[in-house]
Design a protein around this motif. Sequence first.
Motif, mmCIF file in Angstrom:
data_model
loop_
_atom_site.group_PDB
_atom_site.id
_atom_site.type_symbol
_atom_site.label_atom_id
_atom_site.label_comp_id
_atom_site.label_asym_id
_atom_site.label_seq_id
_atom_site.Cartn_x
_atom_site.Cartn_y
_atom_site.Cartn_z
ATOM 1 N N MET A 1 18.867 0.094 5.102
ATOM 2 C CA MET A 1 18.827 -0.547 3.795
ATOM 3 C C MET A 1 17.493 -0.287 3.101
ATOM 4 N N HIS A 2 16.429 -0.197 3.877
ATOM 5 C CA HIS A 2 15.124 0.111 3.291
ATOM 6 C C HIS A 2 15.153 1.512 2.673
ATOM 7 N N HIS A 3 15.753 2.461 3.370
ATOM 8 C CA HIS A 3 15.789 3.844 2.893
ATOM 9 C C HIS A 3 16.845 4.086 1.823
ATOM 10 N N LYS A 4 17.669 3.104 1.580
ATOM 11 C CA LYS A 4 18.651 3.223 0.492
ATOM 12 C C LYS A 4 17.937 3.399 -0.844
ATOM 13 N N HIS A 5 16.759 2.840 -0.955
ATOM 14 C CA HIS A 5 15.949 2.930 -2.170
ATOM 15 C C HIS A 5 15.046 4.153 -2.082
ATOM 16 N N LEU A 6 15.244 5.121 -2.957
ATOM 17 C CA LEU A 6 14.460 6.353 -2.913
ATOM 18 C C LEU A 6 13.143 6.242 -3.663
ATOM 19 N N GLY A 7 13.030 5.274 -4.528
ATOM 20 C CA GLY A 7 11.794 5.057 -5.269
ATOM 21 C C GLY A 7 10.959 3.978 -4.617
ATOM 22 N N ASN B 1 3.535 11.283 5.011
ATOM 23 C CA ASN B 1 3.536 9.922 5.529
ATOM 24 C C ASN B 1 2.850 9.821 6.895
ATOM 25 N N ASP B 2 2.828 10.899 7.666
ATOM 26 C CA ASP B 2 2.190 10.905 8.981
ATOM 27 C C ASP B 2 0.679 10.693 8.882
ATOM 28 N N ALA B 3 0.109 10.835 7.702
ATOM 29 C CA ALA B 3 -1.324 10.588 7.513
ATOM 30 C C ALA B 3 -1.663 9.137 7.848
ATOM 31 N N ILE C 1 0.838 -1.203 0.000
ATOM 32 C CA ILE C 1 0.000 0.000 0.000
ATOM 33 C C ILE C 1 0.875 1.255 0.000
ATOM 34 N N MET C 2 1.776 1.361 0.992
ATOM 35 C CA MET C 2 2.629 2.551 1.060
ATOM 36 C C MET C 2 3.595 2.624 -0.120
ATOM 37 N N HIS C 3 4.120 1.490 -0.536
ATOM 38 C CA HIS C 3 4.997 1.455 -1.707
ATOM 39 C C HIS C 3 4.204 1.077 -2.953
ATOM 40 N N GLY C 4 2.900 1.129 -2.846
ATOM 41 C CA GLY C 4 2.006 0.837 -3.956
ATOM 42 C C GLY C 4 1.171 2.059 -4.298
ATOM 43 N N PHE C 5 -0.151 1.893 -4.209
ATOM 44 C CA PHE C 5 -1.041 2.954 -4.689
ATOM 45 C C PHE C 5 -1.061 4.201 -3.800
ATOM 46 N N LEU C 6 -0.529 4.144 -2.570
ATOM 47 C CA LEU C 6 -0.451 5.347 -1.731
ATOM 48 C C LEU C 6 0.984 5.862 -1.589
ATOM 49 N N TRP C 7 1.809 5.564 -2.579
ATOM 50 C CA TRP C 7 3.189 6.056 -2.590
ATOM 51 C C TRP C 7 3.231 7.577 -2.494
ATOM 52 N N SER C 8 2.241 8.254 -3.031
ATOM 53 C CA SER C 8 2.219 9.722 -2.995
ATOM 54 C C SER C 8 2.237 10.254 -1.560
ATOM 55 N N LEU C 9 1.708 9.486 -0.610
ATOM 56 C CA LEU C 9 1.758 9.892 0.803
ATOM 57 C C LEU C 9 3.049 9.449 1.484
ATOM 58 N N HIS D 1 10.919 8.863 2.299
ATOM 59 C CA HIS D 1 12.162 8.368 1.712
ATOM 60 C C HIS D 1 13.028 9.495 1.161
ATOM 61 N N LYS D 2 12.395 10.504 0.644
ATOM 62 C CA LYS D 2 13.126 11.648 0.088
ATOM 63 C C LYS D 2 12.376 12.915 0.475
ATOM 64 N N LYS D 3 12.908 13.590 1.488
ATOM 65 C CA LYS D 3 12.240 14.770 2.026
ATOM 66 C C LYS D 3 12.198 15.868 0.975
ATOM 67 N N ASP D 4 10.996 16.377 0.726
ATOM 68 C CA ASP D 4 10.823 17.430 -0.277
ATOM 69 C C ASP D 4 10.114 18.658 0.303
ATOM 70 N N HIS D 5 10.308 18.884 1.611
ATOM 71 C CA HIS D 5 9.636 20.001 2.290
ATOM 72 C C HIS D 5 10.455 20.393 3.521
ATOM 73 N N ASP D 6 10.071 21.490 4.169
ATOM 74 C CA ASP D 6 10.786 21.968 5.346
ATOM 75 C C ASP D 6 10.032 21.708 6.645
ATOM 76 N N SER D 7 8.902 21.050 6.588
ATOM 77 C CA SER D 7 8.074 20.813 7.761
ATOM 78 C C SER D 7 8.620 19.682 8.626
ATOM 79 N N LYS D 8 8.311 19.731 9.924
ATOM 80 C CA LYS D 8 8.645 18.618 10.805
ATOM 81 C C LYS D 8 7.732 17.430 10.529
ATOM 82 N N PHE D 9 6.600 17.698 9.930
ATOM 83 C CA PHE D 9 5.636 16.650 9.615
ATOM 84 C C PHE D 9 5.802 16.213 8.170
ATOM 85 N N GLU D 10 5.415 14.979 7.911
ATOM 86 C CA GLU D 10 5.490 14.415 6.564
ATOM 87 C C GLU D 10 4.087 14.019 6.118
#
Length: 134
Positions: free
Chosen positions: A108-114, A36-38, A12-20, A25-34
């Motif tokens: 090792m899990h986070h080594k993969h950015l995609g 992913n916290d959803a 799910i997280m690495h599937g159809f809800l990857w957008s969340l 895996h790759k921080k694209d914002h300046d917030s303390k929250f992600e």
Amino acid sequence: MEFMAWFTHKYIMHGFLWSLHKDHHKKDHDSKFERNDAFFIFYAFVSMTFFYLGSETSFWAGWPIGFGIMAYGATYFIVHDIFIHQRFKVLRNANNWYARGVRRAHKMHHKHLGKEEGECFGMLLVPFKYFQKK
């Protein structure tokens, strides 16, 4: 719960809800929250729903299911957010064989950015190879 976490993380997280999940895996914002916290909010709602069903209906299994989800959520927060990712600056000095193995597997899990070609989707039960000394 570990199997459910592994399954939802991988499919799910690495599937159809990857957008969340991708900002974890790759921080694209300046917030303390992600975004992913959803998932934390979603599972809290699911847990509360089972508690409600256990208390207001004849579905007695709502209590243990709700508690299991809540307990795993608390464990996730402590192990993943505090211990592994250091979102709060505590538990930094834990350095036993289990702590090192869990951290190594997560690294090792986070080594993969995609979302493809990931590994180590579990949190508490990780492959034995990550506990071996290098």
